[in-house]
Every structure is written in C-alpha cells, then in structure tokens.
Enzyme design. Structure first.
Site, mmCIF file in Angstrom:
data_model
loop_
_atom_site.group_PDB
_atom_site.id
_atom_site.type_symbol
_atom_site.label_atom_id
_atom_site.label_comp_id
_atom_site.label_asym_id
_atom_site.label_seq_id
_atom_site.Cartn_x
_atom_site.Cartn_y
_atom_site.Cartn_z
ATOM 1 N N GLU A 71 0.847 -1.196 0.000
ATOM 2 C CA GLU A 71 0.000 0.000 0.000
ATOM 3 C C GLU A 71 0.877 1.238 0.000
ATOM 4 O O GLU A 71 2.085 1.163 0.289
ATOM 5 C CB GLU A 71 -0.908 -0.005 1.233
ATOM 6 C CG GLU A 71 -1.867 -1.172 1.270
ATOM 7 C CD GLU A 71 -2.819 -1.127 2.452
ATOM 8 O OE1 GLU A 71 -3.649 -2.037 2.565
ATOM 9 O OE2 GLU A 71 -2.732 -0.174 3.267
ATOM 10 N N GLY B 59 1.232 3.359 2.147
ATOM 11 C CA GLY B 59 1.867 3.556 3.439
ATOM 12 C C GLY B 59 2.349 2.281 4.094
ATOM 13 O O GLY B 59 2.712 2.277 5.276
ATOM 14 N N ILE C 187 1.706 -2.936 -7.975
ATOM 15 C CA ILE C 187 1.162 -4.278 -8.173
ATOM 16 C C ILE C 187 1.557 -4.804 -9.550
ATOM 17 O O ILE C 187 1.078 -4.323 -10.577
ATOM 18 C CB ILE C 187 -0.372 -4.286 -8.014
ATOM 19 C CG1 ILE C 187 -0.766 -3.641 -6.672
ATOM 20 C CG2 ILE C 187 -0.898 -5.711 -8.125
ATOM 21 C CD1 ILE C 187 -0.103 -4.263 -5.461
ATOM 22 N N GLU D 70 8.504 -17.174 -2.711
ATOM 23 C CA GLU D 70 8.580 -15.907 -3.427
ATOM 24 C C GLU D 70 10.016 -15.394 -3.456
ATOM 25 O O GLU D 70 10.519 -14.950 -4.498
ATOM 26 C CB GLU D 70 7.665 -14.866 -2.773
ATOM 27 C CG GLU D 70 7.760 -13.492 -3.424
ATOM 28 C CD GLU D 70 6.835 -12.471 -2.795
ATOM 29 O OE1 GLU D 70 6.969 -11.273 -3.104
ATOM 30 O OE2 GLU D 70 5.960 -12.857 -1.980
ATOM 31 N N ARG D 71 10.685 -15.447 -2.325
ATOM 32 C CA ARG D 71 12.053 -14.931 -2.253
ATOM 33 C C ARG D 71 13.026 -15.838 -3.000
ATOM 34 O O ARG D 71 14.004 -15.359 -3.593
ATOM 35 C CB ARG D 71 12.444 -14.751 -0.787
ATOM 36 C CG ARG D 71 11.696 -13.575 -0.177
ATOM 37 C CD ARG D 71 11.743 -13.467 1.320
ATOM 38 N NE ARG D 71 11.001 -12.270 1.739
ATOM 39 C CZ ARG D 71 10.571 -12.037 2.958
ATOM 40 N NH1 ARG D 71 10.815 -12.934 3.915
ATOM 41 N NH2 ARG D 71 9.907 -10.939 3.240
ATOM 42 N N GLN E 16 45.161 -6.578 -17.110
ATOM 43 C CA GLN E 16 45.087 -7.271 -15.820
ATOM 44 C C GLN E 16 43.869 -6.853 -15.012
ATOM 45 O O GLN E 16 43.199 -7.684 -14.400
ATOM 46 C CB GLN E 16 46.355 -7.016 -15.010
ATOM 47 C CG GLN E 16 46.399 -7.839 -13.716
ATOM 48 C CD GLN E 16 47.611 -7.520 -12.870
ATOM 49 O OE1 GLN E 16 47.736 -6.398 -12.388
ATOM 50 N NE2 GLN E 16 48.499 -8.492 -12.705
ATOM 51 N N GLY F 1 32.351 0.356 -21.066
ATOM 52 C CA GLY F 1 32.625 1.755 -21.395
ATOM 53 C C GLY F 1 31.357 2.464 -21.835
ATOM 54 O O GLY F 1 30.257 2.190 -21.340
ATOM 55 N N GLY F 2 31.501 3.377 -22.794
ATOM 56 C CA GLY F 2 30.351 4.156 -23.257
ATOM 57 C C GLY F 2 29.242 3.304 -23.839
ATOM 58 O O GLY F 2 28.056 3.653 -23.739
ATOM 59 N N GLY G 37 9.637 -8.048 -2.820
ATOM 60 C CA GLY G 37 9.741 -9.321 -2.103
ATOM 61 C C GLY G 37 10.369 -9.182 -0.725
ATOM 62 O O GLY G 37 10.685 -10.180 -0.076
#
Length: 380
Positions: free
Chosen positions: A128, A130, A158, A243-244, A280, A340-341, A364
């Site tokens: 939710e 909150g 959701i 779920e986890r 390296q 890189g880029g 989760g």
C-alpha cells in the site's frame, strides 16, 4: 562448474522454454517496452505451451508437478534473455500456491483452468502507499456484510496490475492492528468499485505492467474468501520463502547472463592496441565476478533442492534473496563499466539490465528486511 541439479526432463523443458522465448517473446519485447504492457496473446501462447500452472493439478489443466526445478528453468531462461515483461513468475510462483493450496474445490474449478490457459491473469495486492515490507501496517479494510465483504482501500506497485483478471487482495477484516485480522479476498475483473490507476512509469522493467489499484465499496462475495478468515498473515508468511527463492533464482541468472555477455565483449573490444581481456584489471574483475556468481549458484541450487524437500526455511530463503539480488546489481554495475560508453546505450543488454535489476533488492522484501530476519534468527 557442472550443475547436477537437473534431470533429463528439466533439460527438455529448458529447450521448450528457450524456443518459446525466441519465437514468442524476444521478437516483441521492444514493442512491449514502448507500450508498457505485454500482449495478452503472449499469455495464451504460454498457456498452450504448458508454461503456466506448472504446479496446478492436471485435472485443472496444469502441469501437476510441485518440482520447483521447472519454475527455476523458466525463470533462468527469461532472465538470461532479458525478457522482463511477462509476469509469469508472479502468476506461477507467487499467486499459484495460494490458489492450489488454499482454494476450495469450487474455487479451483472456477479459477484454475483459466489460470493454466492464460485466460485469467493473476496478481497479488499486498503493498500500500503507506505499507511496504511491513505488512502489519496494511489499512485496506473488508467489512463483513453477511453474504459479502465491503472492500475499501488502495494498493500500489502491483505487478500484472493492468492485465490481471484475478487479484488476491490482502485486507483487514477486524479493526485490530498488527498482524491479526488480515484475510485474503479474491477480487475479479469487472467488480463494481474496483478501479485500476495508472500504469506506473518505472526506471526499468518497462514492459511489465505495474499499477495502482483502488477499491471503493467493492462487494466481494463470501465465496471469494481464500482460506480462513483472519489467517491472512500466517498464509503470507508461510509462502514468502518461495517468493524470495524465485527472485533469487532470477537474480542469479541475470548475473550469469550479463557476465557471459561481458566476457564476449572484452575479448573482442580493443584498447591501447590489444583486447580488453588482456588487461590485468579486466581479468581480475572478471575473475572476481565469476567466482562470486559460481558460489552463489551453488547456494541457490542447494536452496531449490531444500525447497523441493520441504525444508527451506525463511532464514535461508532470505539469505538467498539478499545475496543473489545484491550480487546481480554488483555484477551488472561492474560489467557496464567494462563496456565503457557502449554500456550506457540501451541496445546493449547490460544497459537494460542495469535499470531492470535494481528493483530486485526492493520487492519481495528489501535487503534490510532480509538482514533483519537473518540477524534475529542468529541473535534473539
């Protein structure tokens, strides 16, 4: 290191899933990302191919197998292809166990055939505005009105929220606070007062529909109560390990896939007159990441076998989720740097993985919550 977790039937299933991804997912994924949602036809195709309802009994059209190695293969193939749009893992691995284990025979006859065919797409609504990882803060309420509940509240973040036809809603059925009095109600598409908000604009997972849901005086018949009234919290807690685990499986596969792509890249890309692979620093980076992904894979495979045997507890599932998701983010970040880029260009898998993977340490249960669970088990 050779993996010995799979039997021949799992390897055959992997070939089936890989072909499905190549033919039904990858050619459309960019369009789905622009649209912010996957075509429903992809769900129907998955149902015809037997990729939905893997653990649902055969009498309802499912695969009839509780062997988690099959969902594991599905998650790995989608993760390695960067196919983040189809919400099959939410449908199969998260919602599925609630329907197969808690639904009445009448509910199973009503919902499971469509669940397996892809006709009925599912979601679970816990979070939710909150209340996120702390489920005790849920405020969505369902008042008993005799033959139905009157449901009011709002949910957010959701997955499958736009496409879903069945939504398991976690609601408070008593005025008590904390973990007491939570129940699971199945809300169906078309119920008056059930509204979907916007398809949320995320930094990643652009093809996966993630929505806000609102419930205003929704009349949910008593026949749509899932399991027993007021036992919702215990149901949620007992199913969180799977779920986890499925999140950890996907995260480990992302790390492996991006590392493999990066190995190919540094072999072919030159700097200062020689391949990057000859530097390296690059070799050390690849060595470090390869070691960590190999160690992680070994632990995840062991967790899957423990889960199949019914022995995976919350603590070890939390370890797997925390470690694998944090590692995936580390691997993707380091590999992007090695590109890189070009690593910042959206057409490269590493760039898309950079934004797609970030949320894995949040949904989760956040990394911080995982550490709290583990720490409590060791010190309390």
């Amino acid at each position: 290191m050779r993996r010995e977790i799979f039997d021949p039937e799992h390897l055959e299933f992997r070939a089936t899933v890989r072909t499905f991804v190549e033919q039904e997912v990858s050619p459309h994924h960019q369009r789905w990302e622009r649209a912010g949602v996957v075509d429903r036809s992809a769900w129907s195709a998955a149902g015809r191919q037997g990729l939905l309802g893997l653990a649902v009994p055969e009498e309802y059209g499912g695969g009839g197998s509780s062997d988690f190695r099959f969902p594991m293969v599905l998650a790995e193939e989608f993760a390695r292809a960067g196919a983040t749009g189809p919400g099959f893992r939410v449908h199969n691995d998260i919602v599925g166990p609630y329907l197969t284990e808690l639904a009445t025979d009448e509910q199973k006859r009503r919902w499971l055939p469509g669940f397996c065919s892809g006709e009925l797409i599912t979601a679970i609504a816990m979070t939710e505005p909150g209340a996120g990882s702390d489920l005790q803060g849920i405020r969505t309420s369902a008042v008993d009105k005799g033959d139905h509940y009157l449901l009011n509240g709002a949910k957010t973040f959701i997955s499958n929220g736009i496409l879903s036809d069945l939504v398991i809603v976690v609601a408070r059925t008593t005025p008590e606070g904390g973990s007491r009095g939570l129940s699971l109600l199945v809300v169906e598409r078309g119920m008056a007062g059930f509204e979907r908000g916007r398809n949320l604009d995320k930094i990643g997972l652009h093809a996966q529909d993630t929505a806000e849901l609102s419930f205003t005086d929704v009349r949910v018949p008593k026949e749509n109560l899932l399991g027993e009234e007021h036992r919702g919290f215990s149901y949620l807690m007992s199913r969180l390990p799977q779920e986890r685990l499925t999140i950890a499986v996907g995260a480990a596969a992302v790390a492996e896939g991006i590392l493999e792509a990066t190995r190919d890249y540094v072999r072919g890309r030159e700097a200062f007159g020689r391949p990057l692979a000859k530097l390296q620093h690059v070799r050390f980076q690849i060595a470090e990441l390869a070691t960590e992904t190999t160690v992680t894979r070994t632990f995840i495979d062991r967790c899957v076998l423990e889960h199949n045997a019914g022995g995976l507890d919350t603590v070890h599932a939390s370890m797997a989720k925390w470690w694998a998701t944090e590692l995936a983010n580390k691997v993707v970040d380091r590999c992007l740097q090695l590109h890189g880029g070009y690593g910042y260009m959206a057409e490269y898998p590493v760039a898309r993985a950079f934004t797609d993977s970030r949320v894995q340490t949040i949904f989760g249960g956040t990394t911080e919550i995982m550490k709290e669970i583990i720490g409590r088990s060791l010190l309390d």
